[in-house]
Design a protein around this motif. Structure first.
Motif, PDB file in Angstrom:
ATOM      1  N   VAL A  23      11.004  -0.944   6.017  1.00  0.00           N
ATOM      2  CA  VAL A  23       9.655  -0.869   5.443  1.00  0.00           C
ATOM      3  C   VAL A  23       9.614   0.153   4.307  1.00  0.00           C
ATOM      4  O   VAL A  23       9.114  -0.123   3.210  1.00  0.00           O
ATOM      5  CB  VAL A  23       8.630  -0.500   6.539  1.00  0.00           C
ATOM      6  CG1 VAL A  23       7.291  -0.107   5.908  1.00  0.00           C
ATOM      7  CG2 VAL A  23       8.439  -1.664   7.498  1.00  0.00           C
ATOM      8  N   TYR A  24      10.165   1.330   4.551  1.00  0.00           N
ATOM      9  CA  TYR A  24      10.108   2.377   3.526  1.00  0.00           C
ATOM     10  C   TYR A  24      10.892   2.000   2.279  1.00  0.00           C
ATOM     11  O   TYR A  24      10.391   2.111   1.158  1.00  0.00           O
ATOM     12  CB  TYR A  24      10.624   3.700   4.075  1.00  0.00           C
ATOM     13  CG  TYR A  24      10.880   4.713   2.980  1.00  0.00           C
ATOM     14  CD1 TYR A  24       9.828   5.192   2.203  1.00  0.00           C
ATOM     15  CD2 TYR A  24      12.172   5.143   2.689  1.00  0.00           C
ATOM     16  CE1 TYR A  24      10.046   6.096   1.173  1.00  0.00           C
ATOM     17  CE2 TYR A  24      12.399   6.046   1.669  1.00  0.00           C
ATOM     18  CZ  TYR A  24      11.336   6.510   0.913  1.00  0.00           C
ATOM     19  OH  TYR A  24      11.558   7.385  -0.120  1.00  0.00           O
ATOM     20  N   PHE A  25      12.122   1.526   2.457  1.00  0.00           N
ATOM     21  CA  PHE A  25      12.956   1.262   1.286  1.00  0.00           C
ATOM     22  C   PHE A  25      12.488   0.020   0.524  1.00  0.00           C
ATOM     23  O   PHE A  25      12.696  -0.073  -0.690  1.00  0.00           O
ATOM     24  CB  PHE A  25      14.423   1.161   1.687  1.00  0.00           C
ATOM     25  CG  PHE A  25      15.035   2.504   1.980  1.00  0.00           C
ATOM     26  CD1 PHE A  25      15.357   3.376   0.947  1.00  0.00           C
ATOM     27  CD2 PHE A  25      15.249   2.924   3.285  1.00  0.00           C
ATOM     28  CE1 PHE A  25      15.894   4.623   1.197  1.00  0.00           C
ATOM     29  CE2 PHE A  25      15.790   4.173   3.547  1.00  0.00           C
ATOM     30  CZ  PHE A  25      16.112   5.032   2.508  1.00  0.00           C
ATOM     31  N   GLU A  26      11.829  -0.907   1.202  1.00  0.00           N
ATOM     32  CA  GLU A  26      11.195  -2.009   0.478  1.00  0.00           C
ATOM     33  C   GLU A  26      10.041  -1.483  -0.364  1.00  0.00           C
ATOM     34  O   GLU A  26       9.843  -1.910  -1.508  1.00  0.00           O
ATOM     35  CB  GLU A  26      10.689  -3.077   1.452  1.00  0.00           C
ATOM     36  CG  GLU A  26      11.763  -4.046   1.916  1.00  0.00           C
ATOM     37  CD  GLU A  26      11.170  -5.241   2.646  1.00  0.00           C
ATOM     38  OE1 GLU A  26       9.933  -5.441   2.572  1.00  0.00           O
ATOM     39  OE2 GLU A  26      11.933  -5.973   3.298  1.00  0.00           O
ATOM     40  N   ALA A  27       9.277  -0.553   0.196  1.00  0.00           N
ATOM     41  CA  ALA A  27       8.162   0.037  -0.557  1.00  0.00           C
ATOM     42  C   ALA A  27       8.672   0.827  -1.753  1.00  0.00           C
ATOM     43  O   ALA A  27       8.112   0.764  -2.848  1.00  0.00           O
ATOM     44  CB  ALA A  27       7.331   0.940   0.362  1.00  0.00           C
ATOM     45  N   LEU A  28       9.761   1.568  -1.550  1.00  0.00           N
ATOM     46  CA  LEU A  28      10.342   2.345  -2.642  1.00  0.00           C
ATOM     47  C   LEU A  28      10.865   1.419  -3.733  1.00  0.00           C
ATOM     48  O   LEU A  28      10.696   1.684  -4.929  1.00  0.00           O
ATOM     49  CB  LEU A  28      11.463   3.225  -2.108  1.00  0.00           C
ATOM     50  CG  LEU A  28      12.055   4.258  -3.075  1.00  0.00           C
ATOM     51  CD1 LEU A  28      10.997   5.268  -3.497  1.00  0.00           C
ATOM     52  CD2 LEU A  28      13.241   4.974  -2.436  1.00  0.00           C
ATOM     53  N   ASP A  59       0.834  -1.213   0.000  1.00  0.00           N
ATOM     54  CA  ASP A  59       0.000   0.000   0.000  1.00  0.00           C
ATOM     55  C   ASP A  59       0.866   1.261   0.000  1.00  0.00           C
ATOM     56  O   ASP A  59       0.508   2.273  -0.607  1.00  0.00           O
ATOM     57  CB  ASP A  59      -0.934   0.002   1.212  1.00  0.00           C
ATOM     58  CG  ASP A  59      -2.079  -0.982   1.053  1.00  0.00           C
ATOM     59  OD1 ASP A  59      -2.368  -1.378  -0.094  1.00  0.00           O
ATOM     60  OD2 ASP A  59      -2.686  -1.347   2.074  1.00  0.00           O
ATOM     61  N   ILE A  60       2.007   1.209   0.694  1.00  0.00           N
ATOM     62  CA  ILE A  60       2.921   2.364   0.656  1.00  0.00           C
ATOM     63  C   ILE A  60       3.392   2.592  -0.778  1.00  0.00           C
ATOM     64  O   ILE A  60       3.421   3.730  -1.268  1.00  0.00           O
ATOM     65  CB  ILE A  60       4.133   2.138   1.581  1.00  0.00           C
ATOM     66  CG1 ILE A  60       3.702   1.989   3.023  1.00  0.00           C
ATOM     67  CG2 ILE A  60       5.115   3.314   1.452  1.00  0.00           C
ATOM     68  CD1 ILE A  60       4.856   1.734   3.989  1.00  0.00           C
ATOM     69  N   SER A  61       3.750   1.512  -1.463  1.00  0.00           N
ATOM     70  CA  SER A  61       4.200   1.621  -2.855  1.00  0.00           C
ATOM     71  C   SER A  61       3.138   2.255  -3.727  1.00  0.00           C
ATOM     72  O   SER A  61       3.427   3.107  -4.579  1.00  0.00           O
ATOM     73  CB  SER A  61       4.575   0.238  -3.399  1.00  0.00           C
ATOM     74  OG  SER A  61       5.625  -0.341  -2.663  1.00  0.00           O
TER      75      SER A  61
END
Length: 409
Positions: free
Chosen positions: A68-73, A42-44
């Motif tokens: 979490v953030y860099f996986e989403a990015l 969902d962040i992606s």
């Protein structure tokens, strides 16, 4: 409250809504729309949207918020991410690590939220970061706030109300100057397109842009900068006389001044034929531009685009010294004012030391009408000076003066 509250500007990733309920309630009570999500996917999806946003990421450990953030990015693959800012929600024992990551530019801010010690801290972070994104809260009525506080004396209420009124007048005057510049740029562009002389108050343009510090009005600033660059491009690739003397601040921009300035123009030629003896052909010159103003770098680089000239730019004296020690240049354009040193000091260092560029001609760039500094530079070894902005005719005269080839690209 956001002026555009229908857009999803604030995203909160959490796997435990109960732990972050106080934060969610705090933002909702201020009428900030918070979208709560619990998956990296969902962040992606939100990052791929066009709407700029703040993304709060909560986890048990600070390191986990980064993962979490860099996986989403990483999950958006080749898509272009929207403009977004990241805030890590951390516990008290992770605060030092979060601060160090913030200072290193890995995250845009952090918040100790488990538990949430400062109820107003999330609002301060949101207001600051939303302004960075070019968004802002609706304007509160400062006078009403003062009047509603019964513990304020009548004198305090009166003097604060007077100050707020004065601040509002200044804000309106500033917004009007922005509007006036915007309209003046439009008129000047139209006149130049029609090959007419254009009047433009460059003093007003410069002073107004130099006072802009708030990201809250960034969209207006970017629009004006874009128009100004577009106008400069039209001028420098045509005739500098399309601007009036008033617009040129009574100086003659683009004049290359020295004791032996040659005003005749150098011939601009096409590249030599393929059967030409290469040993007799001068290679495209290497030019170093030492300048800290992005607009000046952009316009000067644009001037050289039609020609085969290798342009290298340095935005500080430190970087310029590094380049001068690494590479031989045929010509150096040196701004007198630099963020970390003085152009005269840099010139003195190069000329005194026996280096590969000690004999390279240095030409000073200045917008200063006081010629004393320029004269001092020439005594120190500079070959001349140019009053900014530069024009196409400046380059032709400059290369003629220093016997440098100017091949068409």
């Amino acid at each position: 409250m956001l002026k555009n509250s229908k857009s999803n500007h604030i995203i909160l990733y959490t796997c435990d809504i109960d732990d972050d309920k106080l934060l969610i309630d705090t933002l909702n009570n201020f009428k900030l729309r918070v979208v709560v999500i619990s998956s990296i996917h969902d962040i992606s999806l939100h990052i791929k949207e066009e709407t700029p946003k703040i993304i709060f990421i909560a986890a048990e450990q600070f390191q986990e918020t980064l993962r979490v953030y860099f996986e989403a990015l990483d999950g958006i693959h080749n898509a272009t991410p929207c403009e977004h800012l990241i805030v890590s929600l951390v516990s008290r024992h992770d605060e030092k690590e979060a601060y160090e990551a913030f200072a290193a530019g890995i995250i845009d801010d952090y918040l100790v939220s488990r538990p949430l010690y400062e109820a107003h801290r999330p609002l301060v972070i949101c207001e600051h970061l939303l302004k960075r994104l070019g968004l802002c809260f609706t304007e509160a009525n400062g006078v009403d706030f003062i009047n509603q506080n019964q513990n304020y004396s009548e004198y305090s209420k009166a003097i604060i109300a007077k100050g707020l009124e004065r601040k509002e007048e200044l804000r309106q005057d500033f917004e009007q100057s922005i509007s006036n510049i915007d309209q003046a740029l439009d008129r000047a562009t139209e006149q130049i397109i029609r090959e007419q002389t254009a009047k433009l108050d460059l003093d007003l343009l410069k002073s107004t842009l130099s006072t802009i510090r708030s990201d809250e009005i960034r969209p207006e600033l970017l629009k004006i900068q874009d128009k100004a660059l577009s106008l400069l491009q039209k001028v420098i690739v045509n005739d500098p006389n399309l601007l009036t003397e008033e617009a040129q601040q009574t100086d003659t921009p683009a004049d290359v001044a020295s004791d032996k300035t040659d005003t005749t123009e150098a011939p601009v030629v096409n590249p030599p034929p393929l059967n030409t003896d290469i040993s007799k052909v001068k290679l495209p010159p290497n030019l170093l531009l030492i300048e800290d103003d992005p607009m000046s770098i952009h316009t000067t680089t644009l001037l050289f685009k039609p020609y085969k000239v290798n342009v290298t730019s340095a935005y500080s004296g430190r970087r310029a010294l590094m380049l001068l020690n690494q590479q031989k240049f045929d010509l150096v354009l040196l701004d007198i004012s630099l963020p970390d040193t003085n152009g005269l000091y840099l010139l003195d260092q190069i000329k005194k030391n026996e280096s590969q560029n000690s004999e390279t001609p240095f030409v000073m760039l200045t917008g200063d009408k006081n010629k004393n500094t320029v004269k001092k530079a020439i005594l120190m070894g500079a070959k001349g000076y140019i009053i900014k902005p530069m024009f196409k005719s400046t380059i032709i005269k400059l290369f003629k003066q220093h016997d440098l080839p100017l091949y068409l690209a």
